[in-house]
Design a protein around this motif. Sequence first.
Motif, mmCIF file in Angstrom:
data_model
loop_
_atom_site.group_PDB
_atom_site.id
_atom_site.type_symbol
_atom_site.label_atom_id
_atom_site.label_comp_id
_atom_site.label_asym_id
_atom_site.label_seq_id
_atom_site.Cartn_x
_atom_site.Cartn_y
_atom_site.Cartn_z
ATOM 1 N N VAL A 38 45.637 23.511 31.497
ATOM 2 C CA VAL A 38 45.349 23.792 32.914
ATOM 3 C C VAL A 38 44.326 22.789 33.444
ATOM 4 C CG1 VAL A 38 44.360 25.494 34.512
ATOM 5 C CG2 VAL A 38 45.945 26.228 32.733
ATOM 6 N N ALA A 39 43.312 22.443 32.624
ATOM 7 C CA ALA A 39 42.273 21.510 33.084
ATOM 8 C C ALA A 39 42.877 20.144 33.400
ATOM 9 C CB ALA A 39 41.185 21.379 32.026
ATOM 10 N N PRO A 71 42.059 12.487 32.591
ATOM 11 C CA PRO A 71 41.981 12.706 34.032
ATOM 12 C C PRO A 71 40.747 13.484 34.485
ATOM 13 C CG PRO A 71 43.711 14.060 33.056
ATOM 14 C CD PRO A 71 43.222 13.147 31.984
ATOM 15 N N VAL A 72 40.141 14.285 33.584
ATOM 16 C CA VAL A 72 39.054 15.164 34.059
ATOM 17 C C VAL A 72 37.817 14.366 34.506
ATOM 18 C CG1 VAL A 72 37.598 17.138 33.500
ATOM 19 C CG2 VAL A 72 39.957 17.065 32.675
ATOM 20 N N PRO A 73 37.234 13.491 33.626
ATOM 21 C CA PRO A 73 36.079 12.728 34.128
ATOM 22 C C PRO A 73 36.457 11.764 35.242
ATOM 23 C CG PRO A 73 36.654 12.057 31.871
ATOM 24 C CD PRO A 73 37.494 13.242 32.195
ATOM 25 N N LEU A 75 36.114 20.188 43.227
ATOM 26 C CA LEU A 75 34.876 20.251 42.445
ATOM 27 C C LEU A 75 34.166 21.581 42.692
ATOM 28 C CD1 LEU A 75 33.529 16.585 42.847
ATOM 29 C CD2 LEU A 75 34.647 17.610 40.863
ATOM 30 N N LEU A 76 34.165 22.030 43.969
ATOM 31 C CA LEU A 76 33.540 23.329 44.290
ATOM 32 C C LEU A 76 34.224 24.452 43.513
ATOM 33 C CD1 LEU A 76 33.131 23.295 48.202
ATOM 34 C CD2 LEU A 76 31.323 23.422 46.492
ATOM 35 N N ALA A 77 35.564 24.453 43.562
ATOM 36 C CA ALA A 77 36.307 25.533 42.907
ATOM 37 C C ALA A 77 36.177 25.442 41.390
ATOM 38 C CB ALA A 77 37.779 25.475 43.296
ATOM 39 N N GLY A 78 36.045 24.189 40.881
ATOM 40 C CA GLY A 78 35.934 23.996 39.439
ATOM 41 C C GLY A 78 34.659 24.597 38.868
#
Length: 506
Positions: A58-59, A250-252, A450-453
């Motif tokens: 999911v991440a 993809p995350v960073p 980013l807020l939702a993360g």
Amino acid sequence: MNQEASSNSDTSFFGHPAGLTTLFFTEMWERMSYYGMRALLVLYMTASLQEGGLVFTVASAAAIYGLYTGSVYFMGLPGGWLSDRLFGGQKAVFYGGVIIMIGHIVLAIPTDGSFFIGLIFVVLGTGLLKPNIAALVGHLYSEGDARRDAGYAIYYMGINIGSVLGYFVCGWLQLNVGWHYAFGAAAIGMGIGLIQYKMTEPKLKGAGAEPAEPLSPEGRKKTWAAIGIFLAILATITGLAYNGTIVIDPVPVAQYVAIAFTLIFVVYYAYIYFMGNLTSNEKSRLWALLLVCVASACFWSGFEQAGSSMNLFARDYTDRMIGSFEIPTAWFQSANALFIVALTPFFAALWINIGKRWVSPAYGIKCAVGLIVMASGFLVMFFAAQYAASGLKVAPYWLITTYFLHTVGELCLSPVALSAVSRLSPRRFLGQMMGVFTLTYSIGNIISGLLAGNFDPNQVDQMPNLYGQILVFGVGIGAVVLLIALYTRKLENLPADDDKFEEKAA
Ligand code: GLN
């Protein structure tokens, strides 16, 4: 080099120039393909092998989704430049549509390997099409035409009819036939849009037929060489990533991209302001437009919770049973587009009436109102989340009320902002300015992610806090924008002195 169709007298499409039909339907089909595919993207990436999916975490899927939507709008920047200097708006839209269609065709090929290649095509094509079609709408109206805001409201309705179509057609095909058929439907949608575009192109009456500031023959050569080099680098990186030589996490990457896009926005805006050889009126108008851009980036940062935390709220904390019928989670997503379609006629009439009464279009004020109304939707979510935190499932009308407020806010801000870009930008930079403006979509989407993360969907007691913060942020920024808009309103009304450039050039 004046590309503006003299259209004041043309009222053949609901009182608007006939060229608006061409652009309305082209953008409708493009958005059908974009949203239809986008709605399935995270589901496809996270689905299991048995379900025919890619089995990403999911991440990773969320980060790839954020990078994809961010890049789609980021590429509007070079897309706008290429239209102003190399292709002209009409060709840019056509080439963009063709590249998008190829992307969806590649996605429709039922192999895993086609996935990223298809996405890259859609990103490149949308960069060419999206800002330039919005700029072409502006070319249909002359400088003082009071119908401009209403024209953009109608165009915006086309966007949302397209997204409703996409959600239903691609959603249905995915459930009943399979992923790749749904992607194929997106390709067919874009294809219909392109045929329609070519058949009705004469209605544009030459608007955007030529680049506004054509390059010298030498410059054209260099630009084609640069495009070739860019594509070669892109193909090499993609190839290396496919054979595993380089690994892209993809995350960073997604985290740095938000900062990079904001910096690029500032630098590009400053470049046009200082190096664009602008008159003093043009510079003042760019200040008024900057306010609209800031409001837009903040607006989408809040609004785009729809796809993330509010989607999860619909799934986990909303009582979706009506008798024995369970409302599918995804239906809540299309509430926004449906409300836009229903409310647009009302807003189009409202802008015409305001235009008649106030000489000033006051873009900044409308944007501030849009931000505050959007933020007020989070007041509703704040209370809904408190009920959920106490262990209750809440009734669907909480989310529906929020989506209604978000849509009213969107209609005050989003089509209005497009109209503002088209009127306040120096005409010879219009494609690029639309590209700079679509960067505000990128920035908003990424900040929202980013807020939702930052919050864990299993910890519902964090939710009221998240929504409370967005409420305070939205109302606060809205109030500041409102105060500044009282001043920039005067700047919006300065006449454009582009004519002087045309005289000089003649
Ligand atoms: N729905 C609008 C469009 O597709 C706005 C998109 C956005 O993310 N800002 O044009």
